[in-house]
Design a protein around this motif. Structure first.
Motif, short mmCIF file in Angstrom:
data_model
loop_
_atom_site.label_atom_id
_atom_site.label_comp_id
_atom_site.label_asym_id
_atom_site.label_seq_id
_atom_site.Cartn_x
_atom_site.Cartn_y
_atom_site.Cartn_z
N PHE A 58 1.13 4.32 -2.87
CA PHE A 58 0.98 5.76 -2.64
C PHE A 58 2.24 6.54 -3.04
O PHE A 58 2.15 7.67 -3.51
CB PHE A 58 0.59 6.05 -1.19
CG PHE A 58 -0.88 5.89 -0.95
CD1 PHE A 58 -1.75 6.95 -1.18
CD2 PHE A 58 -1.43 4.68 -0.53
CE1 PHE A 58 -3.11 6.82 -0.99
CE2 PHE A 58 -2.79 4.53 -0.35
CZ PHE A 58 -3.64 5.61 -0.58
N ILE A 59 3.41 5.94 -2.87
CA ILE A 59 4.64 6.59 -3.34
C ILE A 59 4.53 6.83 -4.84
O ILE A 59 4.78 7.95 -5.33
CB ILE A 59 5.88 5.71 -3.06
CG1 ILE A 59 6.20 5.68 -1.56
CG2 ILE A 59 7.10 6.22 -3.83
CD1 ILE A 59 7.29 4.69 -1.17
N TYR A 60 4.11 5.82 -5.58
CA TYR A 60 4.10 5.94 -7.04
C TYR A 60 2.89 6.72 -7.56
O TYR A 60 2.95 7.31 -8.65
CB TYR A 60 4.24 4.57 -7.70
CG TYR A 60 5.70 4.26 -7.88
CD1 TYR A 60 6.41 4.83 -8.93
CD2 TYR A 60 6.38 3.48 -6.96
CE1 TYR A 60 7.77 4.61 -9.07
CE2 TYR A 60 7.75 3.25 -7.09
CZ TYR A 60 8.43 3.82 -8.14
OH TYR A 60 9.79 3.62 -8.28
N ILE A 61 1.81 6.75 -6.81
CA ILE A 61 0.71 7.65 -7.20
C ILE A 61 1.21 9.09 -7.15
O ILE A 61 0.98 9.88 -8.08
CB ILE A 61 -0.51 7.47 -6.26
CG1 ILE A 61 -1.18 6.11 -6.51
CG2 ILE A 61 -1.54 8.59 -6.51
CD1 ILE A 61 -2.24 5.75 -5.49
N ALA A 62 1.95 9.42 -6.10
CA ALA A 62 2.50 10.78 -5.97
C ALA A 62 3.54 11.05 -7.06
O ALA A 62 3.52 12.10 -7.72
CB ALA A 62 3.11 10.96 -4.58
N VAL A 63 4.47 10.10 -7.26
CA VAL A 63 5.55 10.28 -8.25
C VAL A 63 4.97 10.48 -9.65
O VAL A 63 5.33 11.44 -10.36
CB VAL A 63 6.50 9.07 -8.25
CG1 VAL A 63 7.43 9.10 -9.46
CG2 VAL A 63 7.31 9.02 -6.96
N LEU A 64 4.07 9.58 -10.06
CA LEU A 64 3.55 9.62 -11.42
C LEU A 64 2.57 10.76 -11.64
O LEU A 64 2.47 11.31 -12.74
CB LEU A 64 2.88 8.28 -11.77
CG LEU A 64 3.81 7.07 -11.77
CD1 LEU A 64 3.03 5.79 -12.02
CD2 LEU A 64 4.91 7.22 -12.80
N GLU B 106 -0.16 -0.36 -10.38
CA GLU B 106 -0.25 -1.79 -10.04
C GLU B 106 0.86 -2.58 -10.72
O GLU B 106 1.45 -3.49 -10.14
CB GLU B 106 -1.63 -2.33 -10.43
CG GLU B 106 -2.72 -1.88 -9.46
CD GLU B 106 -4.12 -2.24 -9.92
OE1 GLU B 106 -4.25 -2.75 -11.06
OE2 GLU B 106 -5.08 -1.99 -9.17
N ASP B 107 1.17 -2.22 -11.97
CA ASP B 107 2.28 -2.88 -12.68
C ASP B 107 3.60 -2.61 -11.97
O ASP B 107 4.44 -3.50 -11.82
CB ASP B 107 2.37 -2.36 -14.12
CG ASP B 107 1.41 -3.07 -15.06
OD1 ASP B 107 0.75 -4.02 -14.60
OD2 ASP B 107 1.32 -2.69 -16.23
N LYS C 272 0.83 -1.21 0.00
CA LYS C 272 0.00 0.00 0.00
C LYS C 272 0.86 1.26 0.00
O LYS C 272 0.56 2.24 -0.70
CB LYS C 272 -0.94 0.00 1.21
CG LYS C 272 -2.05 1.03 1.11
CD LYS C 272 -3.06 0.90 2.24
CE LYS C 272 -3.96 -0.29 2.04
NZ LYS C 272 -5.07 -0.33 3.03
N VAL C 273 1.95 1.24 0.75
CA VAL C 273 2.84 2.40 0.81
C VAL C 273 3.50 2.61 -0.55
O VAL C 273 3.63 3.75 -1.03
CB VAL C 273 3.91 2.25 1.92
CG1 VAL C 273 5.04 3.24 1.73
CG2 VAL C 273 3.27 2.47 3.28
N VAL C 274 3.94 1.52 -1.21
CA VAL C 274 4.54 1.63 -2.54
C VAL C 274 3.53 2.21 -3.52
O VAL C 274 3.86 3.05 -4.37
CB VAL C 274 5.07 0.27 -3.02
CG1 VAL C 274 5.61 0.37 -4.46
CG2 VAL C 274 6.16 -0.24 -2.10
N ASP D 247 -15.17 3.45 -0.04
CA ASP D 247 -13.97 2.79 -0.58
C ASP D 247 -12.74 3.62 -0.17
O ASP D 247 -12.24 4.43 -0.96
CB ASP D 247 -14.06 2.67 -2.10
CG ASP D 247 -12.93 1.84 -2.70
OD1 ASP D 247 -11.98 1.51 -1.96
OD2 ASP D 247 -12.98 1.54 -3.91
N PRO D 248 -12.25 3.41 1.07
CA PRO D 248 -11.16 4.25 1.58
C PRO D 248 -9.90 4.27 0.70
O PRO D 248 -9.33 5.33 0.48
CB PRO D 248 -10.85 3.64 2.96
CG PRO D 248 -12.09 2.90 3.33
CD PRO D 248 -12.69 2.41 2.05
N ASP D 249 -9.48 3.11 0.19
CA ASP D 249 -8.25 3.06 -0.60
C ASP D 249 -8.37 3.90 -1.87
O ASP D 249 -7.47 4.69 -2.20
CB ASP D 249 -7.90 1.61 -0.97
CG ASP D 249 -7.40 0.81 0.22
OD1 ASP D 249 -7.07 1.44 1.25
OD2 ASP D 249 -7.35 -0.43 0.14
N THR D 250 -9.47 3.74 -2.60
CA THR D 250 -9.67 4.51 -3.83
C THR D 250 -9.83 6.00 -3.52
O THR D 250 -9.29 6.85 -4.24
CB THR D 250 -10.91 4.00 -4.59
OG1 THR D 250 -10.73 2.62 -4.89
CG2 THR D 250 -11.13 4.79 -5.87
#
Length: 599
Positions: A237-243, A260-261, A233-235, A346-349
């Motif tokens: 969020f890291i990549y959501i921010a980065v991308l 996800e990939d 989950k942390v990875v 849907d907390p994650d989304t």
């Protein structure tokens, strides 16, 4: 072993990348065949990297024996694919072969891993890796003339030794990165061996290759540490921010598919599964390039390049321009009456969308800074959604976000001011003292390395316009290295708390740490304060290493001294070295001055 040719490697990965598609499409059978072809053609290099990373102490000759075993296995399976062992995953076969090598598991203390199976065994081998490689001999260096003779007489042997030595010293670096480094090394050797001034050529051309390795090593360890300590989950969020920062025009659904990939890629790469790592890395780059029109306008030229240049180009490409119609804030997360209901559905989304929207609107913020904002928002809603009037509570969220960013900004400004006032050397000594006081259990070499990397963050970033994000991002990587990749790494209670409690707030946590009170200093040794004339014969870098190690060892020994007292003691030391190295008889001078330094 056959030679690793850059062109062949690029061609293969190019083919592999173009054939890999998203998992929902029917070409996965072809992808698997491509990967199998890669294993068959490049088995020696995969074996060198995997074995050297798993068993760092093993000799080159022992590694060669395993390579032969793996080649025999490959030949057997090509002759008869119905054999039971031919259906196993390559990484599992490799670990089985390692365990079957007579006396090796006992010699290098990995027999406990051999008694496990499946995922447990894979993780056991992973946790056996040692980040601190001080137990290995110095990296073997050849005179440029010797290097060129070796390259011309037996290119494959030189490259195999290079891969082996680099892989065992960088046990967490991903296989595609190491193969890229080896390919660049071969390019440098080929070019420099044709030059008249070979020494200057190797020194100049090697610098970017070393920097590439260090940068990717630091980042990969950082993200793998996050994955193993905090989960996927942390990875995510890291990549959501980065991308989101890099590709602000991307649609949320496309972003999540790409993230996800990437997360799947890290799971294989972090465990050291070389084949899966190469396959998944290629898949990510293909995903980006196959959707480049909807992802970014800045990567067209990158996607026309060959692998591995394509990946490097995309990573180093500029952030895309923000959409003109993108407002400075997304009101639905602070002004809507239904925020709590949407979060609960849907907390994650919900929080992924918040991270996406906030990150693409704030390209000036660091990734840790963005993750802090996400955590602040989560905590705020946790409180607000339990009140009688949630909208009246969370409508002030922006104030909380700005307050958090302002704190981080002031911290960076203060650090850059220290750098400007103290200079590089002064700041280095300050950080060596600070890091040794909070984590004295680490080896002197590791503390010196961490201190230098932290100072590099300031020397690199403090004169840039994007000073804040640059410092915060690089400093966070150094703390990631301090915390280590392995989940079970323990330093001391206070440091462990900062490393494992909250990924986003790790840096503020470290800023509040004081000297470790649980630490018991080693017995006093006058040898530490005894110096000889050979100190004066040290060259600049070697003298600096000796100086830095002395300071760290003094802090470990005299842990109770204040920073000012330590700085004074260290000044006595540098003054004595300067005085004695100018004296007629340095040895006599050191005999007189050494006893004064520790008093």
């Amino acid at each position: 072993m056959k030679q690793l040719k850059l062109t062949g490697f690029i061609f293969f990965l190019c083919f592999l990348t173009e054939s890999l598609t998203l998992t929902t499409q029917p070409q996965d059978v072809d992808n698997f065949s491509s990967t199998q072809k890669f294993i068959e053609e490049n088995l020696e290099y995969i074996t060198i990297i995997a074995f050297a990373q798993y068993v760092q102490e093993a000799t080159f000759e022992e590694m060669e024996k395993l390579v032969k075993d793996m080649v025999d296995y490959k030949d057997g399976c090509m002759a008869d694919k119905t054999l039971p062992e031919c259906s196993k995953l390559p990484n599992n076969i490799l670990q089985e072969k390692m365990c079957a090598m007579e006396g090796l598991p006992q010699k290098y203390n990995f027999s406990h891993c051999c008694s496990k199976v499946g995922a447990e065994r894979r993780l056991c081998f992973f946790y056996n890796k040692k980040a601190d490689v001080g137990f290995l001999p110095p990296f073997p260096t050849l005179d440029p003339e010797e290097k060129c003779q070796s390259y011309e007489s037996n290119r494959e042997s030189l490259l195999n030794h290079f891969l082996y030595e680099v892989a065992r010293r960088n046990p967490f670096v991903f296989a595609p990165t190491l193969l890229t480094v080896a390919a660049h090394f071969e390019e440098v050797a080929k070019s420099c061996c044709e030059e008249q001034n070979k020494v200057n050529c190797f020194q100049t051309r090697a610098i970017p290759v070393i920097q590439y390795l260090k940068a990717f090593s630091s980042y990969q360890k950082h993200v793998c540490g996050a994955l193993l300590k905090f989960g996927t989950k942390v990875v995510h969020f890291i990549y959501i921010a980065v991308l989101s920062q890099k590709f602000p025009k991307i649609e949320f659904k496309e972003l999540i598919s790409l993230v996800e990939d990437i997360s799947s890629n890290y799971e294989g790469c972090c465990e050291g599964d070389v084949v899966q790592c190469i396959r998944d890395t290629s898949k990510v780059m293909n995903h980006i390039c196959s959707k480049q029109d909807s992802i970014s306008s800045k990567i067209k030229e990158c996607c026309e390049k060959k692998i591995p240049e394509r990946g490097q180009c995309i990573i180093n490409s500029n952030k895309d321009d923000r959409p003109k119609d993108l407002s400075l804030r997304e009101a639905k997360f602070t002004d809507s009456e239904n925020v709590c209901q949407e979060r609960d559905a849907d907390p994650d989304t919900f929080f992924a969308k918040f991270t996406f929207e906030y990150s693409r609107r704030h390209p000036d913020l660091s990734i840790p800074g963005l993750l802090r904002i996400v955590q602040i928002y989560k905590d705020l809603l946790r409180n607000c959604c339990n009140t009688e009037n949630p909208p009246g509570c969370y409508r002030y969220a922006e104030d909380k976000f700005n307050e958090t960013t302002e704190k981080s900004l002031k911290m960076v400004q203060q650090e850059c001011k220290h750098f400007q006032n103290l200079g590089k050397d002064g700041l280095t000594y300050q950080y060596l003292i600070r890091l040794t006081k909070i984590a004295p259990q680490l080896s002197s070499e590791e503390l010196v390395s961490l201190g230098k990397k932290m100072v590099t963050a300031f020397t690199t970033c403090c004169t840039l316009s994007e000073e804040f994000a640059c410092v915060d991002n690089l400093a966070d990587l150094v703390l990631g290295e301090l915390c280590g990749v392995n989940e079970n790494r323990t330093i001391n209670p206070a440091v462990d708390h900062c490393c494992k409690t909250n990924f986003a707030f790790r840096r503020p946590c470290f800023e509040s740490l004081k000297a470790d009170k649980t630490y018991v200093p080693p017995p006093f040794s006058q040898d530490l304060f005894t110096f000889h004339a050979d100190m004066c014969q040290s060259q600049n870098e070697e003298l600096q290493r000796k100086t830095d190690r002395f300071l760290v060892n003094v802090v470990k020994l005299k842990h109770e001294l204040t920073d000012e007292e330590l700085q004074s003691l260290f000044t006595n030391f540098t003054n004595a070295v300067e005085k004695c190295c100018k004296a007629e008889s340095p040895e006599v001078c050191f005999n007189e001055e050494s006893p004064k330094i520790g008093n």
